[in-house]
Structure formats: C-alpha cells, structure tokens
Design an enzyme around this catalytic site. Structure first.
Site, short mmCIF file in Angstrom:
data_model
loop_
_atom_site.label_atom_id
_atom_site.label_comp_id
_atom_site.label_asym_id
_atom_site.label_seq_id
_atom_site.Cartn_x
_atom_site.Cartn_y
_atom_site.Cartn_z
N CYS A 1 6.13 -5.48 15.55
CA CYS A 1 5.93 -4.53 16.65
C CYS A 1 4.51 -4.71 17.18
CB CYS A 1 6.13 -3.10 16.15
SG CYS A 1 7.82 -2.81 15.58
N CYS B 1 -0.93 5.39 10.19
CA CYS B 1 0.33 4.72 10.54
C CYS B 1 0.08 3.33 11.07
CB CYS B 1 1.02 5.46 11.66
SG CYS B 1 1.80 6.94 11.16
N CYS C 1 3.30 8.56 1.28
CA CYS C 1 3.86 7.55 2.17
C CYS C 1 4.04 6.26 1.36
CB CYS C 1 2.89 7.34 3.33
SG CYS C 1 3.39 6.03 4.46
N CYS D 1 1.52 -2.48 16.01
CA CYS D 1 1.44 -2.18 14.57
C CYS D 1 0.73 -3.31 13.83
CB CYS D 1 2.85 -1.98 14.01
SG CYS D 1 2.85 -1.68 12.23
N GLU E 1 0.82 -1.20 0.00
CA GLU E 1 0.00 0.00 0.00
C GLU E 1 0.85 1.26 0.00
OE1 GLU E 1 -4.09 -1.53 1.89
OE2 GLU E 1 -2.61 -0.89 3.34
N CYS F 1 5.90 -7.06 6.91
CA CYS F 1 7.01 -6.58 7.75
C CYS F 1 7.42 -7.68 8.72
CB CYS F 1 6.58 -5.33 8.52
SG CYS F 1 7.95 -4.61 9.48
N1 SAH Z 1 9.45 0.09 10.14
C1 SAH Z 1 9.59 1.50 10.10
C2 SAH Z 1 8.63 2.23 9.16
C3 SAH Z 1 7.18 1.80 9.14
S1 SAH Z 1 6.13 2.23 10.49
C4 SAH Z 1 9.48 2.06 11.51
O1 SAH Z 1 9.14 1.31 12.42
O2 SAH Z 1 9.78 3.21 11.71
C5 SAH Z 1 5.93 3.96 10.44
C6 SAH Z 1 5.53 4.55 11.79
O3 SAH Z 1 4.19 4.18 12.16
C7 SAH Z 1 6.42 4.06 12.92
O4 SAH Z 1 6.81 5.11 13.74
C8 SAH Z 1 5.49 3.12 13.64
O5 SAH Z 1 5.91 2.91 14.94
C9 SAH Z 1 4.16 3.84 13.52
N2 SAH Z 1 3.00 3.00 13.85
C10 SAH Z 1 2.86 1.69 13.67
N3 SAH Z 1 1.66 1.27 14.09
C11 SAH Z 1 1.00 2.35 14.56
C12 SAH Z 1 -0.30 2.57 15.11
N4 SAH Z 1 -1.17 1.59 15.25
N5 SAH Z 1 -0.63 3.83 15.47
C13 SAH Z 1 0.23 4.84 15.28
N6 SAH Z 1 1.45 4.71 14.75
C14 SAH Z 1 1.85 3.48 14.40
#
Ligand code: SAH
Length: 355
Positions: free
Chosen positions: A124, A343, A113, A127, A100, A120
């Site tokens: 996390c 995000c 973006c 996420c 996406e 991935c």
């Molecule tokens: N892997 C990289 C880039 C992708 S995530 C990284 O971790 O930076 C991009 C951003 O979105 C990161 O800061 C991540 O922590 C944030 N993110 C992921 N899930 C989220 C959520 N449910 N709500 C808000 N931000 C989130």
C-alpha cells in the site's frame, strides 16, 4: 494418535497446538482425557510455559512434554517507549525474521496491536511496512506468542484488554493460521479473550473475506477502505488480491442484513488526495444503507511516503459531513508517533537502511 502424525509435530512450538491435538497427544502419552484437557488449561488458560509446574499432572508426562515440544517464545530484541505511554517491541523469530507488536494504553483502556505476517506483500502506497518487503506468514505460535509476551511485560494477565490485528501484514493472507490462533485465543479454556474484544483489520481479500463474514466465531472486522473511488483505491492499494469496491459493498450489505456487529471502515485522510468534496460524497454513498462505522485515521507521515496528513480541522469537517448523513464516525489520533509505533510504521527501520 498415530506415531507418524505425532512425529511430524515433534519439537514444534507448543503454543501452536490446539485442544484436539493436545488431547490425542495426551492419550499417546498415557493421560486420561480429563488430564490432557488439564494440560491444555495449564498451557493456555494459566499461561504456564514451564511444564514442570503443571502440578496436577504426572511427573513422567511433564518430563515427556517438555522434551517433545519447544516452549520458547520469540526474543525481545528492542523496546521503545513513547511519551504517550505506547510501547513497541521488536521480536526476533527463530529464523531471524523480525516482527513488531505494540502496547497501547488509553486511560483505562488497553489495546495490544499484533502482527500476522513478517513484512507485508500488499505494498500500500501510504504504508511503511510494505516498503520493507514481505518475508513470510507467521506461524500460529508466533501469533499467540505476541500476546503472551505483551501480557508478561505489562502485567496484563487477568486484566481485560483489546487486541487489534493491525500490525505488520495482511491477516486474511494468512487465514489458516489466523483462524487456528483465534480459536485458541477466544476459547474459554484457551487464552479466553472474548471475540468482541478483538478486531481483525484487512483490505478485503478476494474469496477470504466472504469466508470470514460467513463464520460467526470470527471477531470484529475493520476494512481498510481509504477511498470509495475505485481508481484512487487501486492507486493506494495496488494488490490484485483485493476485492473491488462493488464486491466489497455487496458483501457488507449481506452482512448488515444478518444483524451482526457493525464493521469499521478505516479511512486514512491524505491531504489533497482523498479529502476532496467528491471523495467524501463517494464515501457517504458507499456507506448508505450499510451497518458500518467510519474511523478517520490521522496519516503518519514519513520521509519515504509521498503523502501529507490532513489537518485536524479538516478531519473534523469530514466527520461533520459524515455525521450529518447519520454515519457514525470517530477520529483516530496517532499513537506512538515519536517511536515509529504508529499505524503502518511497524517496520524494522534498520533493515530498510541496509537495502
Ligand atoms: N493489512 C491490514 C492490517 C495492517 S495495517 C490492513 O490493511 O488493514 C493497519 C491499518 O493501518 C490499516 O488501516 C492501514 O491502512 C493503516 N496504515 C498504514 N499505514 C499508515 C500510515 N502511514 N498512517 C496511518 N495509518 C496507516
């Protein structure tokens, strides 16, 4: 170019090929070097994906190049528009994988973006992308294609916009392709997008982050910190490839000394998890003496994620504490929430339902 090296690239997507390759390919096909450079400019700088329109070049070359390489873009499978103007595109790659990318207008400012991997591997805990699993690294052409597709769809060619590599995936785990794509994207005869308009977001991958920071051609950097307390950060970001907070801080300290642009620290504020007094004190301590900006991110809740978003007034309170400590801090509100484009919400939800 040796015929062998050329054959290896045959039928590859042209958008992954860099200037050096196109120069030697041009030579192989009988072009003068200034003409091969022209081919590079037609392709990337003018975004002309139909080689029959490369009017300054011989017709025989235009025919050969169209037969030698693949000029196709991933197909747009789905489009969803949010009430706030954000639009998310689901793209299908040649092998059926889906990724996406998102168009985010904010007043006059436009941000694109883009993803770096299909799925991935980091997993996390807050996420959604990680929940869907990991498939593979994106090719150089697949990274660049996302920009071209968004530019076409939203008539952005010639306008200025920002790019954040914050979509699906961890960009530093696809470092080689990321670097190749960035060199074409930032080259003034390539896509010609300034490195200062691009931000790469990472959790901070061992060995690779140091290389990134050591390379002045690299764009701006955002680190997903989310907690300055090691055990809590491990719980949120369980991957073994991630740098410890001490290692991360040492790298950032060296970087601050070199007088480069400030690094953004991203901090998703999770209610009753990383918003306590000791969490913010640890964050202040982590930032002291570093050239960083903190970006407090509103958590996007989802039934599959076991966290709650902190209230806005709580985020403002944290911002005030950081500001009192002279740490420049912004609050990033959620965009595209109603279409799951926010995000960490970039995921093919239909696939997840099938699991
Ligand atoms: N892997 C990289 C880039 C992708 S995530 C990284 O971790 O930076 C991009 C951003 O979105 C990161 O800061 C991540 O922590 C944030 N993110 C992921 N899930 C989220 C959520 N449910 N709500 C808000 N931000 C989130």
């Amino acid at each position: 170019m040796e015929a062998k090296a050329f054959r290896k690239k045959l039928k590859e997507n042209i958008l992954g090929l860099d200037r050096d390759f196109l120069l030697s390919y041009g030579d192989f096909r009988g072009l003068k070097s200034f003409q091969a450079r022209d081919a590079y400019i037609w392709l990337y700088n003018r975004r002309e994906l139909n080689p029959s329109k490369w009017s300054s070049l011989p017709i025989s070359f235009r025919k050969a190049v169209s037969e030698d390489f693949d000029f196709s873009l991933p197909t747009v499978k789905k489009e969803r528009a949010s009430s706030d103007g954000t639009e998310k595109l689901l793209l299908e790659l040649k092998d059926g994988n889906k990724i996406e990318c998102v168009y985010i207008p904010q007043g006059k400012r436009i941000t694109l973006c883009i993803s770096s991997q299909a799925g991935c591997p980091l997993n996390c805990k807050f996420c959604l992308t990680g929940k869907g699993g990991y498939f593979r690294n994106l090719e150089v052409a697949e990274i660049i294609s996302q920009i071209i597709i968004l530019e076409n769809k939203f008539s952005l060619f010639g306008k200025s916009y920002n790019i954040v590599v914050m979509g699906m995936g961890e960009p530093l785990l696809n470092y080689s392709n990321l670097c190749k794509a960035l060199s074409i994207i930032t080259d003034c005869e390539g896509l010609a997008i300034s490195r200062r308009r691009i931000t790469v977001s990472t959790v901070g991958i061992k060995e690779i982050l140091e290389r990134y920071l050591g390379d002045e051609r690299m764009p701006l950097l955002a680190i997903s910190l989310h907690s300055a307390i090691q055990e809590k950060r491990n719980a949120l970001i369980p991957s073994k490839s991630v740098l410890s907070l001490i290692e991360l801080r040492n790298l950032l300290q060296n970087n601050s000394r070199k007088g480069r642009e400030p690094v953004s620290l991203e901090y998703v504020v999770l209610k009753d998890f990383n918003d306590h007094k000791e969490d913010i004190e640890a964050l202040v301590k982590f930032c002291k003496g570093l050239k960083v900006k903190v970006n407090l991110i509103q958590f996007n809740e989802h039934p599959l994620l076991n966290f709650k978003a902190a209230e806005e007034k709580e985020m403002v309170r944290i911002q005030d504490i950081l500001s009192e400590n002279r740490i420049s801090t912004t609050i990033r509100k959620s965009r595209g929430k109603d279409i799951n484009a926010a995000c960490g919400q970039l995921l093919d939800l239909e696939r997840l339902k099938l699991k």
